[in-house]
Scaffold this active site. Sequence first.
Site, PDB file in Angstrom:
ATOM      1  N   LYS A  69      -8.830   7.793 -14.975  1.00 21.79           N
ATOM      2  CA  LYS A  69      -9.010   6.283 -14.498  1.00 21.79           C
ATOM      3  C   LYS A  69     -10.336   5.626 -15.541  1.00 21.79           C
ATOM      4  CE  LYS A  69      -7.085   4.916 -10.513  1.00 21.79           C
ATOM      5  NZ  LYS A  69      -7.804   4.752  -9.516  1.00 21.79           N
ATOM      6  N   ASP A 110      -1.782  -1.774 -13.504  1.00 23.22           N
ATOM      7  CA  ASP A 110      -2.390  -2.151 -12.125  1.00 23.22           C
ATOM      8  C   ASP A 110      -1.761  -3.285 -11.509  1.00 23.22           C
ATOM      9  OD1 ASP A 110      -4.230  -1.836 -10.323  1.00 23.22           O
ATOM     10  OD2 ASP A 110      -5.983  -2.854 -11.261  1.00 23.22           O
ATOM     11  N   CYS A 156     -27.630 -34.723 -17.229  1.00 22.62           N
ATOM     12  CA  CYS A 156     -27.202 -33.384 -18.146  1.00 22.62           C
ATOM     13  C   CYS A 156     -28.419 -32.798 -18.437  1.00 22.62           C
ATOM     14  CB  CYS A 156     -26.496 -33.895 -19.198  1.00 22.62           C
ATOM     15  SG  CYS A 156     -26.475 -32.587 -20.803  1.00 22.62           S
ATOM     16  N   TYR A 160       8.613   3.877 -14.305  1.00 20.63           N
ATOM     17  CA  TYR A 160       8.284   4.933 -14.981  1.00 20.63           C
ATOM     18  C   TYR A 160       8.712   6.426 -14.392  1.00 20.63           C
ATOM     19  CZ  TYR A 160       5.092   3.924 -11.097  1.00 20.63           C
ATOM     20  OH  TYR A 160       4.630   3.597  -9.601  1.00 20.63           O
ATOM     21  N   ARG A 189       6.125   0.894  -1.973  1.00 22.37           N
ATOM     22  CA  ARG A 189       5.882   2.202  -1.741  1.00 22.37           C
ATOM     23  C   ARG A 189       5.491   2.417  -0.160  1.00 22.37           C
ATOM     24  NH1 ARG A 189       1.488   5.381  -1.809  1.00 22.37           N
ATOM     25  NH2 ARG A 189       1.722   7.454  -2.396  1.00 22.37           N
ATOM     26  N   LYS A 248      -1.573   3.081 -17.150  1.00 22.27           N
ATOM     27  CA  LYS A 248      -1.717   2.999 -15.828  1.00 22.27           C
ATOM     28  C   LYS A 248      -1.766   1.794 -15.170  1.00 22.27           C
ATOM     29  CE  LYS A 248      -2.900   4.944 -11.126  1.00 22.27           C
ATOM     30  NZ  LYS A 248      -3.184   3.809 -10.622  1.00 22.27           N
ATOM     31  N   GLU A 266       5.941  -0.213 -11.875  1.00 24.55           N
ATOM     32  CA  GLU A 266       5.054  -1.069 -11.386  1.00 24.55           C
ATOM     33  C   GLU A 266       5.439  -2.450 -11.513  1.00 24.55           C
ATOM     34  OE1 GLU A 266       2.702   0.900 -10.189  1.00 24.55           O
ATOM     35  OE2 GLU A 266       0.920  -0.227 -10.070  1.00 24.55           O
ATOM     36  N   LYS A 301       1.791  13.049 -17.831  1.00 18.54           N
ATOM     37  CA  LYS A 301       2.744  13.922 -16.953  1.00 18.54           C
ATOM     38  C   LYS A 301       3.092  14.987 -17.866  1.00 18.54           C
ATOM     39  CE  LYS A 301       3.889   9.556 -14.850  1.00 18.54           C
ATOM     40  NZ  LYS A 301       4.975   8.377 -14.677  1.00 18.54           N
ATOM     41  N   SER A 330       2.110  10.434  -4.686  1.00 19.22           N
ATOM     42  CA  SER A 330       0.939   9.827  -4.992  1.00 19.22           C
ATOM     43  C   SER A 330       0.291  10.473  -6.346  1.00 19.22           C
ATOM     44  CB  SER A 330      -0.218   9.578  -4.256  1.00 19.22           C
ATOM     45  OG  SER A 330      -0.368  10.890  -3.554  1.00 19.22           O
ATOM     46  N   LEU A 331      -0.597   9.881  -6.990  1.00 14.70           N
ATOM     47  CA  LEU A 331      -1.321  10.492  -8.077  1.00 14.70           C
ATOM     48  C   LEU A 331      -2.897  10.853  -7.977  1.00 14.70           C
ATOM     49  CD1 LEU A 331      -0.261   8.160 -11.027  1.00 14.70           C
ATOM     50  CD2 LEU A 331       0.049  10.593 -10.871  1.00 14.70           C
ATOM     51  N   CYS A 370     -24.937 -35.771 -27.199  1.00 12.48           N
ATOM     52  CA  CYS A 370     -25.335 -34.577 -26.375  1.00 12.48           C
ATOM     53  C   CYS A 370     -25.530 -33.509 -27.403  1.00 12.48           C
ATOM     54  CB  CYS A 370     -24.494 -34.295 -25.248  1.00 12.48           C
ATOM     55  SG  CYS A 370     -24.750 -32.976 -24.310  1.00 12.48           S
ATOM     56  N   GLU A 430       1.128   7.572 -20.365  1.00 12.59           N
ATOM     57  CA  GLU A 430       1.544   6.041 -20.086  1.00 12.59           C
ATOM     58  C   GLU A 430       0.403   5.430 -19.749  1.00 12.59           C
ATOM     59  OE1 GLU A 430       4.200   6.594 -16.881  1.00 12.59           O
ATOM     60  OE2 GLU A 430       5.730   7.718 -18.120  1.00 12.59           O
ATOM     61  N   CYS A 469     -21.025 -34.529 -18.401  1.00 14.05           N
ATOM     62  CA  CYS A 469     -22.103 -35.239 -18.928  1.00 14.05           C
ATOM     63  C   CYS A 469     -21.515 -36.438 -19.806  1.00 14.05           C
ATOM     64  CB  CYS A 469     -22.985 -34.219 -20.015  1.00 14.05           C
ATOM     65  SG  CYS A 469     -23.743 -35.198 -21.440  1.00 14.05           S
ATOM     66  N   CYS A 492     -29.280 -33.322 -22.449  1.00 13.69           N
ATOM     67  CA  CYS A 492     -29.411 -34.635 -23.075  1.00 13.69           C
ATOM     68  C   CYS A 492     -30.050 -35.445 -22.145  1.00 13.69           C
ATOM     69  CB  CYS A 492     -28.351 -35.112 -23.878  1.00 13.69           C
ATOM     70  SG  CYS A 492     -26.902 -35.649 -22.806  1.00 13.69           S
TER      71      CYS A 492
HETATM   72  O1  D41 Z   1       1.362   2.850 -14.276  1.00 14.45           O
HETATM   73  C1  D41 Z   1       1.387   3.152 -13.397  1.00 14.45           C
HETATM   74  N1  D41 Z   1       0.737   2.673 -12.047  1.00 14.45           N
HETATM   75  C2  D41 Z   1       2.002   4.640 -12.942  1.00 14.45           C
HETATM   76  C3  D41 Z   1       2.052   4.932 -11.446  1.00 14.45           C
HETATM   77  C4  D41 Z   1       2.626   5.392 -13.866  1.00 14.45           C
HETATM   78  N2  D41 Z   1       2.756   4.961 -15.116  1.00 14.45           N
HETATM   79  N3  D41 Z   1       3.241   6.456 -13.374  1.00 14.45           N
HETATM   80  C5  D41 Z   1       3.265   6.986 -12.155  1.00 14.45           C
HETATM   81  N4  D41 Z   1       3.913   8.115 -12.104  1.00 14.45           N
HETATM   82  C6  D41 Z   1       4.013   8.782 -10.856  1.00 14.45           C
HETATM   83  C7  D41 Z   1       4.637   9.941 -10.424  1.00 14.45           C
HETATM   84  C8  D41 Z   1       4.081  10.839 -11.387  1.00 14.45           C
HETATM   85  C9  D41 Z   1       4.217  10.335  -9.130  1.00 14.45           C
HETATM   86  C10 D41 Z   1       5.855   9.848 -10.538  1.00 14.45           C
HETATM   87  C11 D41 Z   1       2.745   6.267 -11.349  1.00 14.45           C
HETATM   88  C12 D41 Z   1       2.882   6.785  -9.869  1.00 14.45           C
HETATM   89  N5  D41 Z   1       3.303   7.897  -9.612  1.00 14.45           N
HETATM   90  C13 D41 Z   1       2.293   6.056  -8.771  1.00 14.45           C
HETATM   91  N6  D41 Z   1       1.969   4.894  -8.520  1.00 14.45           N
HETATM   92  C14 D41 Z   1       1.475   4.703  -7.332  1.00 14.45           C
HETATM   93  C15 D41 Z   1       1.280   5.794  -6.657  1.00 14.45           C
HETATM   94  C16 D41 Z   1       1.998   6.748  -7.530  1.00 14.45           C
END
Ligand code: D41
Length: 685
Positions: free
Chosen positions: A325, A128, A419, A236, A147, A126, A184, A301, A86-87, A443, A124, A437, A422
Amino acid sequence: MITKPDQHQLSQVKNLHEELHYHNHRYYVLDDPEIPDSEYDKLLRELQALETQFPELLTSDSPSQRVGAPPLSEFTQVTHLVPMLSLGNAFNETEVLAFEKRLLDRLTNINPDNTITELEYAVEPKLDGLAVSLLYENGILIQGATRGDGETGENITENVRTINSIPLKLSGDNIPQTLEVRGEVYMPKASFEALNNKAREQGEKTFVNPRNAAAGSMRQLDSRITASRNLAMYCYATGRMVGADVPAKHSDALQQLASWGFRICPDSKVVTGAKGCLEYFEEIGSKRDDLSYDIDGVVFKVNSLELQHQLGFVSRAPRWAIAHKFPAQEEMTLLKDVEFQVGRTGALTPVARLEPVFVGGVTVTNATLHNMDEIERKDVRVGDTVIVRRAGDVIPEVARIVPAKRPDNTQKIVMPSQCPVCNSAVEQIDGEAVSRCTGGLVCPAQQKQAIKHFASRKALDIDGLGDKLVEQLFDEKLIENISDLYRLKVEDLIKLERMGEKSAENLIKSLELSKKPTLARFIYSLGIREVGETTAKSLSNHYLSLEAIKEADEENLQEVNDVGPIVASHVVSFFQEDHNNQIIDALFSTGIDPVLPIVVDAKELPLSGNTYVITGTLNKMGRSDAKAQLEALGAKVSGSISKNTTALIAGEKAGSKLTKAESLGVEVLDEEALLKLIKITASDA
Ligand code: D41
């Protein structure tokens, strides 16, 4: 009678696989198609016919296997070979600086002689979407998984197969025996909008955001539904990798993935230090609305895999990476009132008046409620506490209510029968979600909207003529319709509040500059119902003049690409309206003169019909420059050599492609020869 495929049919299937994989990659991964869709479909149908005739030839990596499989009764669980980490998050500059300090301190702790004071980062967007892991054995996709908790996830192989940008089979060199790839899965913003618009039209439930749409599409037990959604993937990271060289840097690992056919995010890059990271955060933040995908931040990273290894991780999150974020794009606020806005076509849209709330960097006081069906479905009432969502540059919307916060005295929202602008009657046509309308051209709301549309970016793109100014000009009775714009004078404009002489002069200049739009823009700008940008282009390309479109009847119009009976009837009724023709004539008399883009017939360019392949390092020009120049001269530039290749352009360190060209007897040109070719042919053109 059971027949077996003969040698010819076997090699036909093999060739079709190769060709379809190649063109799929060009289209979905490189975003650079080489052949028209119709040609691709033809090849696919050829393959499907052979697979129907000889079912034993159907393999799991066949390009035909992207349409979905029969529904599953449930998803099975799978264990990732290497856990998905996780991040950690950072929400501001201080936390990013602290991240870098932690890294440097730790590196010094590990090694007291550490001399590193500045780190290189791979950065990079992130995305969604939904994190997934893909598993390849000997280059063939054998599994896709969510995941989950990082250790085990759900087996979504059938769904993953339907995503065109995911290779079913790897290409390129040094393909590992075992490869886990992480990335993703997401739904491009445009596809999300289209999906929701369709759902709204059909009175179905809409998705709250592209993330939910992507996740919902991947959670389908029926992969044919997944196949109908336009999903994509950016990769990624790798998990387990056996039997390939491990690169030195994360950025190299991404390039390696790209070389095997994976799609990687083009907006990623390498920066130095926390300062570089913060600059990247700003840069992506300012581009956010223009990106084709939804993001909720950026990821930093440590680029060196050796340093990543030294830094390790704590409780399933790597120390060497962090997500920075953006502020939330959903906030809670009070719905104070609902008003109805009248659009260009008379459609009445319910608009929420809100207690001002700060969402994703701007203060929002109004949000759309779309239509009465949506209000019903979401059970929205005046007095409710609502969640407001703002995504990119689209109009903020009321996403949902918070039922727990509903007071006793809420009021139901009702569509007015007249409306609000008018007073004409409001009508709802059966089967349509919208009410309109009936005032039409009398109008004032519809008149104003028509002018705003005419001036908007995708229409005549009149600089300096925004919505507010149109309102002002209209309310001051300086304009009644679009043709009046071209009769405005500096003297009229400077009388307006907040209008200086300079701005007035600039507006007159932009109006003057807007007088030669392309025919397609001009048609779009007229605001004919159901005629969007694409349809306007098709009409322009088909008829080549406004006169010809005016003269066309409904039957004739339907011969145009993507024009059906409804669009055709709107076009005809638009030009049957005297008032519309008078305005168009008035526009022409002020000097508006739509032009046709000059179309160069590709067949007449000097290198038409020639196909080149470029390999190795070109020193004087980059490979993409070389490609662009060749293409500008009419040549095709392909990624793979065949006997049909005109010549291979081989730069320094050319590898397997050079060998292949030589074995096929394909001509080989070095960079000097390429420069000469471009120079000579360009002077001919
Ligand atoms: O674009 C992303 N959502 C993204 C998620 C990304 N560009 N890089 C990611 N890199 C990692 C690691 C560093 C752990 C390889 C990630 C995620 N993790 C990630 N996405 C969901 C949990 C972790």
